[in-house]
Design an enzyme around this catalytic site. Structure first.
Site, PDB file in Angstrom:
ATOM      1  N   TYR A 189       2.395   0.583  -2.123  1.00 51.48           N
ATOM      2  CA  TYR A 189       3.540   0.348  -1.196  1.00 51.48           C
ATOM      3  C   TYR A 189       4.288  -0.741  -1.379  1.00 51.48           C
ATOM      4  O   TYR A 189       3.447  -2.077  -1.178  1.00 51.48           O
ATOM      5  CB  TYR A 189       3.219   0.863   0.451  1.00 51.48           C
ATOM      6  CG  TYR A 189       4.118   0.669   1.161  1.00 51.48           C
ATOM      7  CD1 TYR A 189       5.248   1.509   1.250  1.00 51.48           C
ATOM      8  CD2 TYR A 189       4.048  -0.335   2.188  1.00 51.48           C
ATOM      9  CE1 TYR A 189       6.017   1.292   2.471  1.00 51.48           C
ATOM     10  CE2 TYR A 189       5.043  -0.652   3.382  1.00 51.48           C
ATOM     11  CZ  TYR A 189       6.139   0.497   3.353  1.00 51.48           C
ATOM     12  OH  TYR A 189       7.254   0.284   4.220  1.00 51.48           O
ATOM     13  N   ASP A 240       2.728  -8.272  -5.650  1.00 52.62           N
ATOM     14  CA  ASP A 240       3.085  -8.071  -4.426  1.00 52.62           C
ATOM     15  C   ASP A 240       1.643  -8.341  -3.639  1.00 52.62           C
ATOM     16  O   ASP A 240       0.721  -7.666  -3.427  1.00 52.62           O
ATOM     17  CB  ASP A 240       3.464  -6.741  -4.157  1.00 52.62           C
ATOM     18  CG  ASP A 240       3.826  -6.564  -2.548  1.00 52.62           C
ATOM     19  OD1 ASP A 240       3.842  -7.408  -1.863  1.00 52.62           O
ATOM     20  OD2 ASP A 240       4.462  -5.202  -2.215  1.00 52.62           O
ATOM     21  N   LYS A 285       2.888 -11.118   6.084  1.00 51.26           N
ATOM     22  CA  LYS A 285       1.471 -11.002   6.825  1.00 51.26           C
ATOM     23  C   LYS A 285       0.968 -12.129   7.210  1.00 51.26           C
ATOM     24  O   LYS A 285       1.600 -13.186   7.863  1.00 51.26           O
ATOM     25  CB  LYS A 285       0.611  -9.850   6.393  1.00 51.26           C
ATOM     26  CG  LYS A 285       1.446  -8.528   6.154  1.00 51.26           C
ATOM     27  CD  LYS A 285       0.530  -7.449   5.968  1.00 51.26           C
ATOM     28  CE  LYS A 285       0.875  -6.072   5.579  1.00 51.26           C
ATOM     29  NZ  LYS A 285       1.379  -5.220   6.732  1.00 51.26           N
TER      30      LYS A 285
HETATM   31  N1  PMP Z   1       4.244  -4.972   0.392  1.00 45.70           N
HETATM   32  C1  PMP Z   1       3.064  -4.685   0.853  1.00 45.70           C
HETATM   33  C2  PMP Z   1       1.849  -4.699  -0.273  1.00 45.70           C
HETATM   34  C3  PMP Z   1       2.736  -4.428   2.130  1.00 45.70           C
HETATM   35  O1  PMP Z   1       1.670  -3.824   2.423  1.00 45.70           O
HETATM   36  C4  PMP Z   1       3.711  -4.129   2.881  1.00 45.70           C
HETATM   37  C5  PMP Z   1       3.584  -3.885   4.450  1.00 45.70           C
HETATM   38  N2  PMP Z   1       2.518  -3.218   4.736  1.00 45.70           N
HETATM   39  C6  PMP Z   1       5.086  -4.577   2.748  1.00 45.70           C
HETATM   40  C7  PMP Z   1       5.255  -4.998   1.292  1.00 45.70           C
HETATM   41  C8  PMP Z   1       6.276  -4.397   3.520  1.00 45.70           C
HETATM   42  O2  PMP Z   1       6.243  -5.511   4.377  1.00 45.70           O
HETATM   43  P1  PMP Z   1       6.905  -5.146   5.628  1.00 45.70           P
HETATM   44  O3  PMP Z   1       6.149  -4.444   6.575  1.00 45.70           O
HETATM   45  O4  PMP Z   1       6.671  -6.763   6.507  1.00 45.70           O
HETATM   46  O5  PMP Z   1       8.311  -5.127   5.551  1.00 45.70           O
END
Ligand code: PMP
Length: 419
Positions: free
Chosen positions: A128, A223, A251
């Site tokens: 994701y 990511d 995060k």
């Molecule tokens: N990339 C990864 C690996 C994630 O885990 C997440 C959110 N869990 C995102 C992108 C998207 O981040 P956000 O929810 O802060 O938009």
């Protein structure tokens, strides 16, 4: 608010029951609106590596807020956090702050496309990367396929630039790159896939990504929205010893405030506006209050030679071993997967899965029962079988041992090996 929530998984749809409303939280616990206290293993889905309301983070936020909530202009707080990150991660030369992980990934992909002049990207099933149109894709039939939208509202044309591959399949990846490498702008992967179970990838697979990207002039985007500053100072890239072309954060880097970031080499980052032709902007980017929370969090983590990460690893191991012992005591053939303070239970027989396809769909029902029995014992796990648990530095041995005891009781109640 649709379903009463501002982000879908919060609605408890996959575990049943009503979502808990947080009232207040500190350390490793929170109180819900009905006055009940829970041990929190969600920790806002990862940002709160120091636990809730850590005193130095709260203090930093108060001080920053007292000096103004937002400037929309450069300020020292941005420079401080940028320097901290760039000094900590050797392969990063420049960074840009945004306000979420989604934004960080969207911007990194745009930059990769702008640099390479190519449109196609490669993504792996089960990873994701936020909710940008071209990342909400599902695989069609066949091994390497252009994606089809996995959400209503995503045009087929957006999804059509995304090639999907299974994780852990080096041959499929090398074959795809041999055929399409010259059309690929970027290959994107989670540092350690942690949004669809925890699916650690082999060193050989990650090395293959790096090699093929270099060979074909595609950019490797790591990511690290979950893994960045959680697995250690250099995240998953440090863990694998590879140098991605671009890395995305979210995060932990914001300490609980809305922050994302992306970075890489100077030559790449200088392609961004206003220096270069790739446009990306944000009213609240580099927000001073958010920067203060991120800086305070990273400083705590980096203090005492990074002792915090060793502590997180030890606490994670204690929880992992305890849960594994409970499963073994009840003859449950399940596994616990852990990397540092990120933990996931594969409630299925056989080796722990390393691809999304290998996850047993029935495990979600088992998880729902376990989730509910643990809630009754004041332990709050993520309300989805596919989400991981996070340990923070505010957890301690006593709380972890109580959690393990709660696991034992929960499994007894549900019926041990018969469930
Ligand atoms: N990339 C990864 C690996 C994630 O885990 C997440 C959110 N869990 C995102 C992108 C998207 O981040 P956000 O929810 O802060 O938009």
């Amino acid at each position: 608010m649709p379903a009463g929530v501002n982000s879908p998984v919060r609605a408890f749809g996959s575990v049943g029951g009503q979502p808990l409303f947080y009232d207040r939280a500190s350390g490793c616990c929170f109180h819900d609106a009905d006055g009940r206290k829970f041990v929190d293993y969600v920790n806002s889905w990862g940002p709160l590596i120091l636990g809730h309301a850590h005193p130095s983070v709260v203090e930093a936020v108060k001080t920053a807020a007292g000096k103004g909530m937002s400037y929309g202009a450069p300020c020292a707080g941005e420079v401080e956090l940028a320097e901290l990150v760039v000094d900590t991660v050797p392969f990063l030369e420049m960074i840009r702050f945004v306000s979420s992980g989604t934004e960080a990934v969207m911007s990194a992909v745009r930059l990769a496309r702008g640099i390479t002049g190519r449109d196609a990207i490669v993504k792996f099933t089960g990873c994701y990367h936020g909710h940008a149109d071209y990342l909400l894709v599902a695989a069609g039939s066949g091994l390497a396929t252009f994606g089809t939208p996995s959400s209503a509202g995503v045009p087929a044309s957006s999804a059509g630039h995304t090639l999907l591959l299974p994780l852990d399949d080096e041959t499929a990846f090398r074959t795809l790159m041999a055929e399409h490498g010259s059309e690929i702008a970027a290959v994107i992967i989670e540092g350690i896939p942690a949004n669809n179970g925890l699916l650690p990838q082999s060193q050989a697979f990650v090395d293959a990504l790096s090699e093929e990207c270099t060979r074909h002039g595609a950019m490797l985007i790591f990511d690290e929205v979950i893994t960045g500053f959680r697995l250690g100072p250099q995240g998953a890239a440090g863990h694998y010893g590879i140098i991605p072309d671009l890395v995305t954060y979210g995060k932990v880097i914001g300490g609980g405030m809305p922050v994302g970031a992306y970075g890489g080499k100077r030559e790449h980052m200088e392609r961004l506006a206003p220096l270069g032709p790739v446009y990306q902007a944000g009213t609240l980017s580099g927000n001073p209050v958010a920067m203060a929370a991120g800086t305070a969090t990273l400083r705590e983590l980096l203090a005492h030679d990074g002792h915090a990460w060793k502590r997180l690893d030890a606490l994670g191991a204690r929880l992992e071993n305890g849960i594994r012992d409970v499963f073994a005591a009840h003859d449950l053939p399940w596994s616990v997967v852990r990397r540092g303070s990120i933990l996931w239970m594969a409630l299925q027989e056989g080796p722990a899965p390393v691809t999304a396809e290998a996850i047993d769909a029935d495990a979600a029902d088992r998880y729902a029962k376990l989730h509910s029995a643990l809630l009754d014992r004041s332990v709050y796990l993520a309300p989805s079988a596919y989400e991981v648990a996070f340990v923070s530095t505010a957890h301690d041995e006593t709380v972890i041992d109580q959690t393990i005891e709660a696991f034992g009781e929960a499994i007894e109640e549900i019926g041990g090996q018969n469930f």
